[in-house]
Enzyme design. Structure first.
Site, PDB file in Angstrom:
ATOM      1  N   ARG A 175     -66.893  -2.880 -56.541  1.00 48.69           N
ATOM      2  CA  ARG A 175     -68.147  -2.105 -56.575  1.00 48.69           C
ATOM      3  C   ARG A 175     -67.976  -0.594 -56.799  1.00 48.69           C
ATOM      4  NH1 ARG A 175     -72.749  -3.377 -52.457  1.00 48.69           N
ATOM      5  NH2 ARG A 175     -71.268  -2.561 -50.923  1.00 48.69           N
ATOM      6  N   ASP A 176     -66.751  -0.136 -57.010  1.00 50.43           N
ATOM      7  CA  ASP A 176     -66.586   1.293 -57.334  1.00 50.43           C
ATOM      8  C   ASP A 176     -65.392   1.478 -58.261  1.00 50.43           C
ATOM      9  OD1 ASP A 176     -67.355   3.945 -57.299  1.00 50.43           O
ATOM     10  OD2 ASP A 176     -66.227   4.437 -55.482  1.00 50.43           O
ATOM     11  N   LEU A 177     -65.320   0.619 -59.279  1.00 50.04           N
ATOM     12  CA  LEU A 177     -64.230   0.697 -60.246  1.00 50.04           C
ATOM     13  C   LEU A 177     -64.467   1.867 -61.189  1.00 50.04           C
ATOM     14  CD1 LEU A 177     -61.688  -0.388 -61.553  1.00 50.04           C
ATOM     15  CD2 LEU A 177     -63.078  -2.083 -62.743  1.00 50.04           C
ATOM     16  N   ASN A 213     -60.179   5.510 -59.116  1.00 50.57           N
ATOM     17  CA  ASN A 213     -59.798   4.452 -58.180  1.00 50.57           C
ATOM     18  C   ASN A 213     -58.806   3.463 -58.777  1.00 50.57           C
ATOM     19  OD1 ASN A 213     -61.358   5.539 -56.168  1.00 50.57           O
ATOM     20  ND2 ASN A 213     -63.122   4.234 -56.568  1.00 50.57           N
ATOM     21  N   THR A 267     -70.429   4.600 -58.230  1.00 52.52           N
ATOM     22  CA  THR A 267     -70.613   5.847 -58.950  1.00 52.52           C
ATOM     23  C   THR A 267     -71.513   5.583 -60.147  1.00 52.52           C
ATOM     24  OG1 THR A 267     -68.386   6.521 -58.279  1.00 52.52           O
ATOM     25  CG2 THR A 267     -69.401   7.736 -60.111  1.00 52.52           C
TER      26      THR A 267
END
Length: 332
Positions: A159-161, A165, A197
């Site tokens: 959920r935040d690739l 990261n 993001t």
């Protein structure tokens, strides 16, 4: 300029945590505390380098430490149940955690030490595009890590690739990091809530319902950015006064009205098959993307197979065909 709070943490260099982890070198700090390149000792002997996170605050409880290191604990749980050995290579291993009375009751977390930089740092260093072969190799490794996460029961979504990261080691292997927003799929078939993001967020995630395909969308954005040197939707600016509940619909409408150009329109070296792969990752409807990380990996692997040329006709084949047509015409 070194912040005063960081200076206090930096002064811990040379200290030994829990009689096993020697803090050798300051790596960097953040809101949680600091990270040190450390040495693990077993029976008084150094056995391997590790990364040791130490909390900024002291005198904390185990519950507070668990909240502070929640993302790493999620990763530790995942690694304990994952059977995909290839995927494990592209995640960071968590070794130990606890409270350190000798450091004023600070919490500590011990993880695999990976020399390298994030893909965001790598993109900035190159000041332009990443060679196609290199970018495809990185994308494949990220997809392998996602395969491992998505095949868990229930699936775990990152959920935040984004480039910040993804850690690129000196061994040229990439590893997913920062699982602070990761979550397991619910019985309803998605993960509820808006997370991530905005630049890399899939429309359905912005609408509050993340799917495994949402991580593949984020990977498509990252792939586009690496190949072209710019994000596909850099022309979109989210209104500052837009309510959170309207973000998903606004992004979907805005992206539908102003779709991105193909990567090859920005960087001509991108081939047509890679063009199509990236654009499929960026489909606004999840069901039109790749069905899963496995299918995406297969598509990436096929890029290394040269396009098959149309076989040339055998010598004399044209004349033979003409003779057969002539004979058929004479018979009629």
């Amino acid at each position: 300029m070194v912040r005063a709070a960081d200076a206090e943490l930096r002064a811990l260099v040379g200290q030994v945590v829990d009689r096993r982890y020697l803090l050798r070198e300051w790596i960097g700090g953040g809101g949680f505390g600091g990270v040190f390149r450390s040495e693990q000792y077993v029976l008084g002997r150094p056995v391997r380098p590790v990364a040791c996170k130490v909390s900024r605050r002291g005198g904390i409880t185990e519950d507070t430490a668990a909240d502070l290191f929640a993302d790493a604990l999620v990763l530790a749980e995942v690694m304990g149940s994952m059977t995909d050995l290839e995927a494990r290579r592209h995640l960071v291993h968590v070794y130990d955690a606890g409270l350190a009375p000798e450091l004023g009751g600070r919490a500590y977390l011990v993880m695999e030490y990976v020399r390298g930089a994030t893909l965001a740092d790598e993109f900035a260093r190159r000041q332009g595009v990443v060679p196609q072969r290199t970018m495809v190799a990185w994308a494949r490794q990220i997809a392998v890590a996602l395969r491992g996460l998505h095949c868990l029961v229930p699936p775990l979504l990152h959920r935040d690739l984004k480039p910040d990261n993804v850690l690129l080691g000196r061994d040229r292997a990439v590893r997913l990091i920062d699982f602070g927003l990761a979550a397991r799929m619910r019985a309803a078939g998605h993960v509820p809530g808006v997370a991530g993001t905005t630049r890399y967020m899939a429309p359905e995630t912005a609408a509050g319902a993340s799917l495994p395909a949402s991580d593949l969308y984020s990977l498509g954005i990252l792939l586009y950015e690496g190949l072209t040197g710019r994000p596909p939707y850099e022309h979109l600016v989210v209104p500052l006064d837009l309510p959170d509940r309207d973000l998903g619909q606004w992004l979907t409408d805005a992206k539908r009205k102003a779709p991105p150009v193909r990567p090859s329109s920005v960087e001509p070296s991108v081939g047509p098959r890679l063009d199509a792969l990236v654009m499929r990752c960026l489909e606004l409807r999840p069901e039109r993307r790749f069905r899963g990380a496995d299918e995406l990996i297969e598509a990436l692997d096929e890029l290394s197979v040269p396009d098959r040329p149309v076989p040339a006709p055998a010598p004399g084949a044209g004349e033979l065909a003409a003779a057969r047509r002539h004979r058929a015409d004479g018979a009629s």
